[in-house]
Write a protein that holds these residues in place. Structure first.
Motif, mmCIF file in Angstrom:
data_model
loop_
_atom_site.group_PDB
_atom_site.id
_atom_site.type_symbol
_atom_site.label_atom_id
_atom_site.label_comp_id
_atom_site.label_asym_id
_atom_site.label_seq_id
_atom_site.Cartn_x
_atom_site.Cartn_y
_atom_site.Cartn_z
ATOM 1 N N GLN A 65 -7.943 8.779 -14.688
ATOM 2 C CA GLN A 65 -8.322 7.821 -16.205
ATOM 3 C C GLN A 65 -9.205 8.500 -16.864
ATOM 4 O O GLN A 65 -9.002 8.775 -18.159
ATOM 5 N N SER A 99 -2.424 1.012 -10.632
ATOM 6 C CA SER A 99 -3.484 0.170 -10.105
ATOM 7 C C SER A 99 -3.733 0.649 -8.702
ATOM 8 O O SER A 99 -2.994 1.241 -8.005
ATOM 9 N N GLU A 103 -9.696 6.837 -10.846
ATOM 10 C CA GLU A 103 -10.776 7.059 -11.789
ATOM 11 C C GLU A 103 -10.640 8.185 -12.350
ATOM 12 O O GLU A 103 -11.045 8.217 -13.620
ATOM 13 N N THR A 115 -1.680 -1.167 -6.147
ATOM 14 C CA THR A 115 -0.123 -0.562 -6.090
ATOM 15 C C THR A 115 -0.455 0.893 -5.463
ATOM 16 O O THR A 115 0.675 0.915 -4.439
#
Lengths: 197, 197
Positions: A138, A146, A135, A149
């Motif tokens: 991001q 993800s 996060e 993954t």
């Protein structure tokens, strides 16, 4: 009168019982095979009544889940190095170090052995930490894998090696897992997988 | 006289005792929490003397390792579909199916919980099978991953999901792991990993 003081502060007393019981479980698990672990044995080691332990935790499985959740929460800090690669490398190194501790492995094995919910008690916080690292990247505007993954590529091999294999998890090997994950972002698997031969 | 016949064929009798004890362990583990599993309990269920079990296996941990090694050997067949992708997809699908069986998971958890050697008793044959699949592709002249990379990419996530996570391992997800492994061969991680940002 210490006893009275303790009784008038149930929160403090309760926390002391919890700490003594947790410590007793960690000691007993580190000392020997899980088959010896029963609530009377834990209570005797902790210096509390067995009924107190039964009332509060119900079973050895619930007690082990509680100890594992507590032991494996907040023990590894989520790093903030400024890059996804840096954060993940630092973090997998810390997880690998934790998993190299024989007492950690003994507690994990005993918790897994106690029943179906044991495994996730050991790794719930790791998922949350991995989610937090992704996060943050991001928020930096970077491209990210993800969480699923990342769990497969990092936690899968780390915990597999700790529990199912006799091979030690070196820091170098763990950083190699991060390299694999980041390479997969740059070189996406085409839908349906690569061309079969 | 059946007893005399049995005594003159110690191999046959010994094999029967082994089968009865193994079956007793599998039943008891499937029925309940591992804390109830002791040698007297196993012996009573198997209908043999506890001393026989102590003499032959020594401890619950050794007994569980023996049962797991036997249960998880030869239960999944190494396929020969003509391609690495085909072989791996078939094989991870079979492993995922095996790991979806609650009795398999209960035996794995109990074996892991019994001590340090438990995990590898559950997966030793899987390593050998993966090695055999990769060796066959090499014999075909194909490009192959190292067994270590294949273990990390396939067995890591498969067993992590079975033991540490509540998520079921679907066949589609397992085949996705194969796609990731094969993509990594075609798109090698440069030495030192991808460029850090």
């Amino acid at each position: 009168m210490a006893e009275t003081t303790a009784q008038t502060r149930p929160g403090g007393r309760s926390a002391k019982v919890r700490a003594a019981v947790h410590r007793a479980v960690e000691e007993l698990v580190a000392e020997g095979p899980a088959e010896a672990l029963t609530i009377p044995v834990v209570a005797a080691r902790a210096g509390v009544h067995a009924t107190t332990v039964y009332r509060r935790w119900g079973s050895v499985a619930q007690l082990l889940n509680d100890v594992a959740t507590s032991r494996f929460s907040g023990d590894v800090v989520v790093p903030d190095t400024g890059s996804l690669a840096g954060d993940l490398e630092r973090w997998v190194g810390d997880v690998a170090t934790d998993l190299a501790d024989p007492d950690v492995l003994a507690l994990m094995r005993a918790t897994i052995g106690s029943g179906p919910g044991g495994g996730s008690a050991c790794t719930g916080d790791r998922h949350a930490q991995l989610g937090a690292i992704i996060e943050r990247e991001q928020a930096r505007g970077g491209e990210v894998p993800s969480v699923g993954t990342a769990v497969d590529t990092l936690l899968g091999p780390l915990y597999y090696r700790a529990i199912f294999s006799a091979e030690p998890a070196s820091g170098e090997w763990a950083r190699g897992l991060v390299a694999t994950l980041l390479a997969a972002i740059q070189c996406r698997v085409p839908p349906g997988g690569p061309t079969s031969r």
